[in-house]
Design a protein around this motif. Structure first.
Motif, PDB file in Angstrom:
ATOM      1  N   LYS A 515       0.699  -1.289  -0.039  1.00 44.35           N
ATOM      2  CA  LYS A 515       0.080   0.036  -0.034  1.00 44.35           C
ATOM      3  C   LYS A 515       0.925   1.259  -0.098  1.00 44.35           C
ATOM      4  CE  LYS A 515      -3.909  -2.034   0.257  1.00 44.35           C
ATOM      5  NZ  LYS A 515      -4.855  -2.037  -0.872  1.00 44.35           N
ATOM      6  N   MET A 516       2.054   1.412   0.326  1.00 48.85           N
ATOM      7  CA  MET A 516       2.932   2.278   0.530  1.00 48.85           C
ATOM      8  C   MET A 516       4.438   2.197   0.424  1.00 48.85           C
ATOM      9  SD  MET A 516       4.454   2.708   3.896  1.00 48.85           S
ATOM     10  CE  MET A 516       4.499   1.364   4.719  1.00 48.85           C
ATOM     11  N   ILE A 517       5.141   3.208   0.426  1.00 49.49           N
ATOM     12  CA  ILE A 517       6.712   3.175   0.704  1.00 49.49           C
ATOM     13  C   ILE A 517       6.768   4.388   1.583  1.00 49.49           C
ATOM     14  CG2 ILE A 517       8.755   4.228  -0.567  1.00 49.49           C
ATOM     15  CD1 ILE A 517       8.130   2.224  -2.727  1.00 49.49           C
ATOM     16  N   THR A 518       7.761   4.180   2.596  1.00 56.96           N
ATOM     17  CA  THR A 518       8.405   5.264   3.518  1.00 56.96           C
ATOM     18  C   THR A 518       9.720   4.930   3.581  1.00 56.96           C
ATOM     19  OG1 THR A 518       6.186   5.025   4.898  1.00 56.96           O
ATOM     20  CG2 THR A 518       8.174   5.846   5.939  1.00 56.96           C
ATOM     21  N   ILE A 519      10.470   6.319   3.779  1.00 51.92           N
ATOM     22  CA  ILE A 519      11.877   6.588   4.099  1.00 51.92           C
ATOM     23  C   ILE A 519      11.998   7.466   5.316  1.00 51.92           C
ATOM     24  CG2 ILE A 519      14.047   7.049   3.001  1.00 51.92           C
ATOM     25  CD1 ILE A 519      12.678   6.561   0.225  1.00 51.92           C
ATOM     26  N   GLY A 520      12.466   6.882   5.981  1.00 50.98           N
ATOM     27  CA  GLY A 520      12.677   7.903   7.456  1.00 50.98           C
ATOM     28  C   GLY A 520      11.508   7.794   8.361  1.00 50.98           C
ATOM     29  N   GLY A 521      11.695   7.901   9.533  1.00 49.23           N
ATOM     30  CA  GLY A 521      10.645   7.899  10.477  1.00 49.23           C
ATOM     31  C   GLY A 521      11.077   8.454  11.916  1.00 49.23           C
ATOM     32  N   GLY A 522       9.903   8.301  13.034  1.00 47.69           N
ATOM     33  CA  GLY A 522      10.337   8.976  14.448  1.00 47.69           C
ATOM     34  C   GLY A 522       9.805  10.238  14.246  1.00 47.69           C
ATOM     35  N   GLU A 523       8.502  10.493  14.669  1.00 49.52           N
ATOM     36  CA  GLU A 523       8.031  11.895  14.644  1.00 49.52           C
ATOM     37  C   GLU A 523       7.635  12.448  13.550  1.00 49.52           C
ATOM     38  OE1 GLU A 523       9.760  14.465  17.588  1.00 49.52           O
ATOM     39  OE2 GLU A 523       9.713  13.048  19.330  1.00 49.52           O
ATOM     40  N   GLY A 524       7.530  11.626  12.445  1.00 51.43           N
ATOM     41  CA  GLY A 524       7.364  11.955  11.121  1.00 51.43           C
ATOM     42  C   GLY A 524       7.967  11.202  10.085  1.00 51.43           C
ATOM     43  N   GLN A 525       7.451  11.234   8.925  1.00 46.66           N
ATOM     44  CA  GLN A 525       7.865  10.248   7.753  1.00 46.66           C
ATOM     45  C   GLN A 525       8.772  11.105   6.968  1.00 46.66           C
ATOM     46  OE1 GLN A 525       4.201   8.441   6.932  1.00 46.66           O
ATOM     47  NE2 GLN A 525       4.894   6.435   7.736  1.00 46.66           N
ATOM     48  N   TRP A 528       6.911   9.611   2.023  1.00 46.51           N
ATOM     49  CA  TRP A 528       5.869   8.592   1.997  1.00 46.51           C
ATOM     50  C   TRP A 528       5.007   8.878   0.691  1.00 46.51           C
ATOM     51  CZ3 TRP A 528       0.644   8.780   0.997  1.00 46.51           C
ATOM     52  CH2 TRP A 528      -0.090   7.781   1.497  1.00 46.51           C
ATOM     53  N   MET A 529       4.802   7.491   0.182  1.00 47.40           N
ATOM     54  CA  MET A 529       4.076   7.723  -1.183  1.00 47.40           C
ATOM     55  C   MET A 529       3.056   6.641  -1.205  1.00 47.40           C
ATOM     56  SD  MET A 529       6.938   8.142  -4.029  1.00 47.40           S
ATOM     57  CE  MET A 529       7.803   6.591  -3.759  1.00 47.40           C
ATOM     58  N   ASP A 530       1.900   6.726  -1.881  1.00 50.82           N
ATOM     59  CA  ASP A 530       0.953   5.868  -1.778  1.00 50.82           C
ATOM     60  C   ASP A 530       0.950   4.790  -2.891  1.00 50.82           C
ATOM     61  OD1 ASP A 530       0.230   7.083  -4.233  1.00 50.82           O
ATOM     62  OD2 ASP A 530      -1.668   7.805  -3.666  1.00 50.82           O
ATOM     63  N   GLU A 531       0.138   4.089  -3.028  1.00 52.53           N
ATOM     64  CA  GLU A 531       0.380   2.740  -3.702  1.00 52.53           C
ATOM     65  C   GLU A 531       0.224   2.979  -5.230  1.00 52.53           C
ATOM     66  OE1 GLU A 531      -3.209  -0.150  -3.511  1.00 52.53           O
ATOM     67  OE2 GLU A 531      -4.098   1.166  -2.251  1.00 52.53           O
ATOM     68  N   ASN A 532      -0.474   4.038  -5.487  1.00 48.77           N
ATOM     69  CA  ASN A 532      -0.496   4.550  -7.108  1.00 48.77           C
ATOM     70  C   ASN A 532       0.404   5.509  -7.360  1.00 48.77           C
ATOM     71  OD1 ASN A 532      -3.176   3.312  -7.220  1.00 48.77           O
ATOM     72  ND2 ASN A 532      -4.201   4.858  -6.072  1.00 48.77           N
ATOM     73  N   ILE A 533       1.430   5.776  -6.545  1.00 54.50           N
ATOM     74  CA  ILE A 533       2.599   6.485  -6.786  1.00 54.50           C
ATOM     75  C   ILE A 533       2.082   7.882  -7.358  1.00 54.50           C
ATOM     76  CG2 ILE A 533       4.901   6.798  -7.841  1.00 54.50           C
ATOM     77  CD1 ILE A 533       5.046   3.734  -7.923  1.00 54.50           C
ATOM     78  N   ARG A 534       0.951   8.340  -6.899  1.00 53.41           N
ATOM     79  CA  ARG A 534       0.394   9.657  -7.328  1.00 53.41           C
ATOM     80  C   ARG A 534       0.551  10.711  -6.169  1.00 53.41           C
ATOM     81  NH1 ARG A 534      -5.861  11.266  -8.992  1.00 53.41           N
ATOM     82  NH2 ARG A 534      -5.338  13.358  -9.811  1.00 53.41           N
ATOM     83  N   PHE A 535       0.359  10.450  -5.152  1.00 52.44           N
ATOM     84  CA  PHE A 535       0.204  11.391  -3.821  1.00 52.44           C
ATOM     85  C   PHE A 535       1.306  11.008  -3.056  1.00 52.44           C
ATOM     86  CE2 PHE A 535      -3.964  11.868  -5.580  1.00 52.44           C
ATOM     87  CZ  PHE A 535      -3.965  13.210  -5.927  1.00 52.44           C
ATOM     88  N   GLY A 536       1.957  12.046  -2.300  1.00 50.14           N
ATOM     89  CA  GLY A 536       2.927  11.674  -1.053  1.00 50.14           C
ATOM     90  C   GLY A 536       2.806  12.821  -0.208  1.00 50.14           C
ATOM     91  N   LYS A 537       3.676  12.737   0.850  1.00 52.02           N
ATOM     92  CA  LYS A 537       4.162  13.605   1.992  1.00 52.02           C
ATOM     93  C   LYS A 537       5.309  13.666   2.632  1.00 52.02           C
ATOM     94  CE  LYS A 537       2.028  11.078   5.714  1.00 52.02           C
ATOM     95  NZ  LYS A 537       0.953  10.796   6.960  1.00 52.02           N
ATOM     96  N   THR A 538       5.873  14.617   3.172  1.00 52.85           N
ATOM     97  CA  THR A 538       7.246  14.692   3.455  1.00 52.85           C
ATOM     98  C   THR A 538       7.127  15.457   5.089  1.00 52.85           C
ATOM     99  OG1 THR A 538       9.460  15.496   3.458  1.00 52.85           O
ATOM    100  CG2 THR A 538       7.570  16.735   2.154  1.00 52.85           C
ATOM    101  N   ASP A 539       7.762  14.993   5.942  1.00 51.03           N
ATOM    102  CA  ASP A 539       7.885  15.610   7.250  1.00 51.03           C
ATOM    103  C   ASP A 539       9.264  15.541   7.797  1.00 51.03           C
ATOM    104  OD1 ASP A 539       5.030  16.096   7.647  1.00 51.03           O
ATOM    105  OD2 ASP A 539       4.909  13.934   7.994  1.00 51.03           O
ATOM    106  N   SER A 540       9.653  16.277   8.773  1.00 51.38           N
ATOM    107  CA  SER A 540      10.704  16.163   9.394  1.00 51.38           C
ATOM    108  C   SER A 540      10.859  14.703  10.178  1.00 51.38           C
ATOM    109  CB  SER A 540      10.924  17.175  10.747  1.00 51.38           C
ATOM    110  OG  SER A 540      10.953  18.470  10.048  1.00 51.38           O
ATOM    111  N   CYS A 541      11.904  14.119  10.504  1.00 44.19           N
ATOM    112  CA  CYS A 541      11.880  12.782  11.247  1.00 44.19           C
ATOM    113  C   CYS A 541      13.491  12.531  11.797  1.00 44.19           C
ATOM    114  CB  CYS A 541      11.785  11.695   9.990  1.00 44.19           C
ATOM    115  SG  CYS A 541      13.403  11.416   8.949  1.00 44.19           S
ATOM    116  N   LYS A 542      13.198  11.678  12.810  1.00 48.20           N
ATOM    117  CA  LYS A 542      14.357  11.861  13.706  1.00 48.20           C
ATOM    118  C   LYS A 542      15.490  10.911  13.037  1.00 48.20           C
ATOM    119  CE  LYS A 542      12.527  12.341  18.354  1.00 48.20           C
ATOM    120  NZ  LYS A 542      12.683  11.503  19.715  1.00 48.20           N
ATOM    121  N   THR A 543      15.167   9.981  11.962  1.00 53.32           N
ATOM    122  CA  THR A 543      16.443   9.352  11.527  1.00 53.32           C
ATOM    123  C   THR A 543      17.506  10.147  10.787  1.00 53.32           C
ATOM    124  OG1 THR A 543      14.752   7.618  11.069  1.00 53.32           O
ATOM    125  CG2 THR A 543      16.706   7.214   9.807  1.00 53.32           C
TER     126      THR A 543
END
Length: 568
Positions: A515-525, A528-543
């Motif tokens: 359903k998704m792909i994520t890179i980086g985590g900890g208080e945010g990602q 992040w991309m959805d399964e249709n590779i159309r929408f995503g989001k980006t946050d600060s993260c601890k990694t």
């Protein structure tokens, strides 16, 4: 031509009862071995027989376990079974162990001899000395118990390997490993074993550049500071001006040039399966044993060793007061020395060295590996210009300067692009999941360009732990984020800075499912991309301690491109 064992080799290799007849004393060794020099055949390393010991395991049993994927069981068997030094099992066991690491297609019969003829013009062994490749350390061409013919064979193998693997630029341990292999097998078998060790992707066996060599001994030094604190403090106390670097630069020679041959052979039994981490563990035990002897044995008193602790360590190894079985037991009893921990220290050390640009070895400078100066070929640049919707040549060069040095030896290749392959996570996995590492590039509908260098295969999302559970996160500290437009910035793993434990949230490198792909985590990602590779989001993260990679946080994907590297 080298010797070949007869058709009864399998039955010979499975006779593991130790020494039977005096005439069979040396049956386990190849013809190019000077067996009269192998004096320690009383097997003092074996415990006294009580008649209740389990039988030593056979090659056939181990081979079957490997075919069933039971590598952990094989690891335990190799650690616990003290086969005699002259046991014929190694003529088959070592090729089987090395062969499991082979990543290239299986060599065709006669391939090695074709290479020999190509390099030397003949398969006859020359009576004249052969000039060794530049990557060999001439001061450590250790023959052990090889005859003059055996040494000439080792010279030839190393030359052919250098011809077949031009990326090897510095590998001082390659010759000794070649010599050790030749004690139990033919020339062709030894070459195939080496090719498997050199080409291994999952585990490290043999360093192949000056950068890797330096990163390795500095990694051993960092681990020793944590796991052999008393020994390190003692050395520094008796030698106030001691530079630890000078001692640890030669760490591998404590083992390869110092330990008695029967110890070395048992270490190799485990090394050919588990990799260089076995040598790390043995080195730590040597330090602790040496420290203990220094306090109780006048031969190793402060006055006798303070002027050259490095040389004293090698001399101590020649007289090591424990059996091979006890040495290995102590090595594998060290706690807190996981593969993940070692990898983390190694990657951190490599990235710190690269960031400083200059590699130091004591007071002497090491020449940088030529790989650090590599750039994509002109053809690769043309291909990217024609096919990429995210990268200009300038941006490609920027990314290249951020890559791990060893990766710059290879050429980039476009594995997946939404422009050609469609917007489907299923297609993404089919085209990308077996490649390691990968560069993931995102261009948003607002023309922001950012992405990540992903150190591990995306296939690892399917790997299960010992409890049968899929791991949520995978990857290593080599993973990093980057932004190319409107700003250029690299966001490396936070663990590079210092040795303190940053907690689980600092090691959430990669995650994925259907359903998704994520890179980086900890208080945010971070990504992040959805399964249709159309929408995503980006946050600060601890990694990665990164800001959002685009101002809005949420983004719509215009193009996703994923690059791999040819030849890895």
């Amino acid at each position: 031509m080298p010797y070949h064992r007869g058709g009864d080799a399998s039955s010979q290799a499975d006779k593991l009862s130790g020494i039977v007849e005096e005439s069979d004393l040396y049956e386990g060794f190849a013809p190019h071995v000077e067996t009269s020099e192998i004096k320690t055949l009383d097997f003092y390393n074996l415990p006294k027989q009580t008649g209740k010991e389990p039988a030593l395991r056979s090659h056939t049993e181990i081979q079957q376990l490997l075919q069933q994927g039971k590598k952990r069981d094989v690891k335990n068997i190799l650690r616990e079974n003290s086969w005699p030094i002259n046991s014929p099992i190694r003529s088959q066991l070592w090729p089987t162990l090395c062969g499991q690491h082979q990543t290239k297609q299986q060599m065709l019969d006669g391939f090695y001899w074709e290479m020999v003829h190509q390099v030397f013009g003949t398969t006859e062994l020359s009576e004249k000395p052969i000039m060794l490749p530049a990557f060999v350390d001439a001061t450590h061409c250790l023959p052990y118990h090889l005859t003059s013919t055996g040494r000439a064979v080792a010279d030839r193998i190393v030359n052919v390997l250098g011809y077949d693997c031009p990326d090897i630029t510095y590998s001082p341990v390659l010759y000794p490993i070649t010599s050790i292999l030749l004690h139990f097998m033919s020339e062709e078998e030894a070459y195939i074993c080496l090719a498997g060790l050199v080409g291994s992707k999952e585990k490290v066996f043999i360093n192949q550049t000056k950068l890797q060599h330096e990163v390795t001994w500095k990694t051993v030094m960092q681990i020793a500071k944590k796991h052999t604190k008393s020994a390190i403090s003692y050395f520094q106390r008796i030698c106030p001006g001691l530079k630890l670097e000078r001692v640890f630069m030669d760490w591998c020679w404590w083992i390869l040039a110092g330990l008695p041959f029967q110890h070395l052979v048992r270490i190799m039994d485990c090394y050919f399966h588990e990799g260089i981490k076995v040598l790390y563990r043995v080195a730590l035990v040597i330090l602790n044993l040496f420290h203990k002897e220094c306090q109780s044995n006048n031969e190793w008193s402060p006055d006798n060793i303070k002027n050259d602790i490095g040389n004293a360590l090698i001399k101590f190894c020649k007289k090591i007061p424990v059996s091979p079985a006890k040495l290995l037991h102590a090595a594998f009893s060290i706690r807190g020395l996981s593969t993940q921990y070692i990898s983390r220290i190694f990657i951190k050390t490599e990235m710190l060295l690269k960031s400083r640009s200059v590699l130091n070895s004591g007071s002497k400078q090491l020449i940088k590996s030529r790989s650090s100066d590599n750039l994509p070929t002109s053809q690769s640049q043309v291909n990217i210009q024609m096919m990429s919707h995210t990268l200009t040549i300038r941006e490609l060069f920027t990314l290249w300067s951020w890559l791990p040095v060893r990766i710059t030896m290879y050429q980039p290749v476009l594995l997946y692009t939404t422009e050609e392959h469609g917007c489907s996570l299923t297609t993404f996995y089919v085209r990308v999941e077996q490649h390691e590492p990968t560069l993931l590039m995102i261009k948003t509908c607002n023309n922001e360009v950012f992405g990540a260098y992903c150190s591990s295969r995306w296939f690892e999302r399917n790997v299960k732990d010992d409890k049968g559970q899929r791991q949520a996160y995978f990857g290593t500290g080599e993973t990093f984020l980057f932004s190319l437009y409107p700003e250029r910035a690299k966001y490396p793993w936070v663990g590079i800075e210092g040795d303190k434990d940053l907690g689980h949230s600092s090691e959430l490198f990669m995650a994925a499912d259907s359903k998704m792909i994520t890179i980086g985590g900890g208080e945010g990602q971070a990504i992040w991309m959805d399964e249709n590779i159309r929408f995503g989001k980006t946050d600060s993260c601890k990694t990665f301690n990164n800001p959002p990679l685009c101002p809005s946080g949420d983004f719509e994907i215009r193009v996703l491109e994923v690059y791999g590297f040819v030849g890895i």
